[in-house]
Design an enzyme around this catalytic site. Structure first.
Site, PDB file in Angstrom:
ATOM      1  N   MET A   3       0.804  -1.220   0.000  1.00 57.74           N
ATOM      2  CA  MET A   3       0.000   0.000   0.000  1.00 57.74           C
ATOM      3  C   MET A   3       0.844   1.281   0.000  1.00 57.74           C
ATOM      4  O   MET A   3       0.495   2.265   0.639  1.00 57.74           O
ATOM      5  CB  MET A   3      -0.955   0.003   1.214  1.00 57.74           C
ATOM      6  N   ARG A   4       1.960   1.240  -0.714  1.00 57.88           N
ATOM      7  CA  ARG A   4       2.786   2.438  -0.828  1.00 57.88           C
ATOM      8  C   ARG A   4       3.124   2.658  -2.295  1.00 57.88           C
ATOM      9  O   ARG A   4       3.297   1.692  -3.040  1.00 57.88           O
ATOM     10  CB  ARG A   4       4.109   2.264  -0.081  1.00 57.88           C
ATOM     11  N   ILE A   5       3.243   3.924  -2.667  1.00 55.86           N
ATOM     12  CA  ILE A   5       3.679   4.228  -4.028  1.00 55.86           C
ATOM     13  C   ILE A   5       5.211   4.296  -4.016  1.00 55.86           C
ATOM     14  O   ILE A   5       5.798   4.907  -3.111  1.00 55.86           O
ATOM     15  CB  ILE A   5       3.055   5.551  -4.504  1.00 55.86           C
TER      16      ILE A   5
ATOM     17  N   ASN B 126       3.311  -5.655 -10.559  1.00 52.24           N
ATOM     18  CA  ASN B 126       2.190  -5.400  -9.647  1.00 52.24           C
ATOM     19  C   ASN B 126       0.978  -6.168 -10.158  1.00 52.24           C
ATOM     20  O   ASN B 126       0.891  -6.475 -11.351  1.00 52.24           O
ATOM     21  CB  ASN B 126       1.880  -3.902  -9.613  1.00 52.24           C
TER      22      ASN B 126
ATOM     23  N   HIS C  38      -3.285  -5.873 -10.158  1.00 53.71           N
ATOM     24  CA  HIS C  38      -4.357  -4.915  -9.884  1.00 53.71           C
ATOM     25  C   HIS C  38      -5.711  -5.592 -10.137  1.00 53.71           C
ATOM     26  O   HIS C  38      -5.875  -6.290 -11.138  1.00 53.71           O
ATOM     27  CB  HIS C  38      -4.186  -3.683 -10.777  1.00 53.71           C
TER      28      HIS C  38
ATOM     29  N   GLU D 283       4.173   5.980 -12.957  1.00 55.12           N
ATOM     30  CA  GLU D 283       2.771   6.356 -12.766  1.00 55.12           C
ATOM     31  C   GLU D 283       1.987   5.212 -12.150  1.00 55.12           C
ATOM     32  O   GLU D 283       2.273   4.043 -12.426  1.00 55.12           O
ATOM     33  CB  GLU D 283       2.143   6.725 -14.112  1.00 55.12           C
TER      34      GLU D 283
ATOM     35  N   ASP E 213      -0.376   2.304 -11.449  1.00 53.02           N
ATOM     36  CA  ASP E 213      -1.101   1.268 -12.213  1.00 53.02           C
ATOM     37  C   ASP E 213      -1.031   1.506 -13.725  1.00 53.02           C
ATOM     38  O   ASP E 213      -2.025   1.381 -14.434  1.00 53.02           O
ATOM     39  CB  ASP E 213      -2.581   1.214 -11.764  1.00 53.02           C
TER      40      ASP E 213
ATOM     41  N   GLN F 276     -10.133 -12.387  -7.084  1.00 49.94           N
ATOM     42  CA  GLN F 276      -8.921 -12.823  -6.370  1.00 49.94           C
ATOM     43  C   GLN F 276      -8.504 -14.225  -6.803  1.00 49.94           C
ATOM     44  O   GLN F 276      -7.303 -14.510  -6.909  1.00 49.94           O
ATOM     45  CB  GLN F 276      -9.127 -12.738  -4.858  1.00 49.94           C
TER      46      GLN F 276
ATOM     47  N   GLU G 164      -6.557 -13.655  -9.735  1.00 49.27           N
ATOM     48  CA  GLU G 164      -5.232 -13.128  -9.381  1.00 49.27           C
ATOM     49  C   GLU G 164      -4.294 -14.269  -9.001  1.00 49.27           C
ATOM     50  O   GLU G 164      -3.142 -14.318  -9.426  1.00 49.27           O
ATOM     51  CB  GLU G 164      -5.345 -12.164  -8.194  1.00 49.27           C
TER      52      GLU G 164
HETATM   53  C1  GRF Z   1      -5.175  -7.742  -4.361  1.00 52.49           C
HETATM   54  O1  GRF Z   1      -6.541  -7.739  -4.685  1.00 52.49           O
HETATM   55  C2  GRF Z   1      -4.392  -6.971  -5.375  1.00 52.49           C
HETATM   56  O2  GRF Z   1      -5.002  -6.909  -6.608  1.00 52.49           O
HETATM   57  C3  GRF Z   1      -4.325  -5.595  -4.802  1.00 52.49           C
HETATM   58  O3  GRF Z   1      -4.272  -5.775  -3.415  1.00 52.49           O
HETATM   59  C4  GRF Z   1      -4.888  -6.997  -3.069  1.00 52.49           C
HETATM   60  C5  GRF Z   1      -3.946  -7.737  -2.186  1.00 52.49           C
HETATM   61  O4  GRF Z   1      -4.525  -8.887  -1.631  1.00 52.49           O
HETATM   62  N1  GRF Z   1      -3.182  -4.901  -5.332  1.00 52.49           N
HETATM   63  P1  GRF Z   1      -3.627  -9.933  -0.835  1.00 52.49           P
HETATM   64  O5  GRF Z   1      -2.918  -9.167   0.287  1.00 52.49           O
HETATM   65  O6  GRF Z   1      -2.654 -10.542  -1.793  1.00 52.49           O
HETATM   66  O7  GRF Z   1      -4.587 -10.928  -0.275  1.00 52.49           O
END
Ligand code: GRF
Length: 207
Positions: free
Chosen positions: A93-95, A110, A112, A146, A148, A174, A177
């Site tokens: 959660m950091r840029i 990354n 998203h 920049e 995402d 998820q 992901e």
């Molecule tokens: C994921 O949904 C990802 O897309 C976003 O942050 C979330 C992280 O989930 N960047 P986790 O900590 O991997 O469960």
């Protein structure tokens, strides 16, 4: 013979993507090796997942640094000490500052929770649902300066159903992901990705 690539994962929270990457490595589906997990949040569950898997974990508490540049210098020090080849952002959660993005240009990924360039920034799942799109998904991309924005490596589309809530949609996004992030990382580790401008080409037997 290609040396096994070393991966550093940055995570701030739950770490379900980290777990999917670790599990893929255990199953032999990842050519690289997760060597260190770094978190800015001392309470991140991701840190426990690292410990449970015998992976080195490091907390870099942002409150202890006066600037983003100073924080990122500390990140770089860890990456250099561990000889990390690829940085994987998994809910970090950091840029990242220019220092970090430049030092690891083309070597930071990354994930998203939307089909970029739609719905960048926070709450990609909620934004897609509220906007009323019929298809969303997830995107694995390289990181540039920049938010995402960098070249897209892979995407998977997920339909949005009428009965979906944020929770039900999140579950499917998820799951996508967790399928796609290990795969993209493996492609990098096998040197099968090539970026030209904004386009990322995949060279592999399955493409
Ligand atoms: C994921 O949904 C990802 O897309 C976003 O942050 C979330 C992280 O989930 N960047 P986790 O900590 O991997 O469960």
């Amino acid at each position: 013979m290609q040396l096994t690539k070393k991966i550093g994962v940055f995570a701030s929270g739950e770490g379900s993507n980290l777990q999917a990457i670790i599990d893929a490595e255990i199953r032999g589906e990842l050519t690289g090796k997760v060597s260190v997990v770094v978190s800015d949040n001392p309470d991140a569950y991701a840190l426990k997942r690292a410990k449970d898997s015998g992976i080195k974990d490091v907390v870099l508490d942002s409150k202890k640094f006066i600037s983003r540049d100073e924080y990122d210098q500390a990140l770089l020090k860890i990456l250099n000490e561990e000889n990390i080849d690829l940085v994987v952002l998994a809910g970090f959660m950091r840029i990242l500052s220019r220092i970090m993005v430049t030092a690891y240009a083309g070597r930071i990924m990354n994930i998203h929770p939307s089909l970029l360039p739609s719905f960048p920034g926070k709450e990609g799942i909620k934004k897609a649902l509220e906007h009323g799109v019929k298809i969303t998904g997830c995107t694995v991309h390289f990181v540039d300066e920049e938010l995402d924005n960098g070249p897209i490596i892979i995407q998977e589309a997920i339909p949005i159903f009428q009965e979906d809530t944020e929770e039900t949609l999140r579950e499917r996004v998820q799951a996508a992901e967790h399928r796609n992030y290990p795969r993209a990382i493996d492609l990098f580790c096998r040197d099968l990705l090539k970026v030209e401008g904004r386009r990322c080409f995949i060279y592999g037997p399955e493409e």
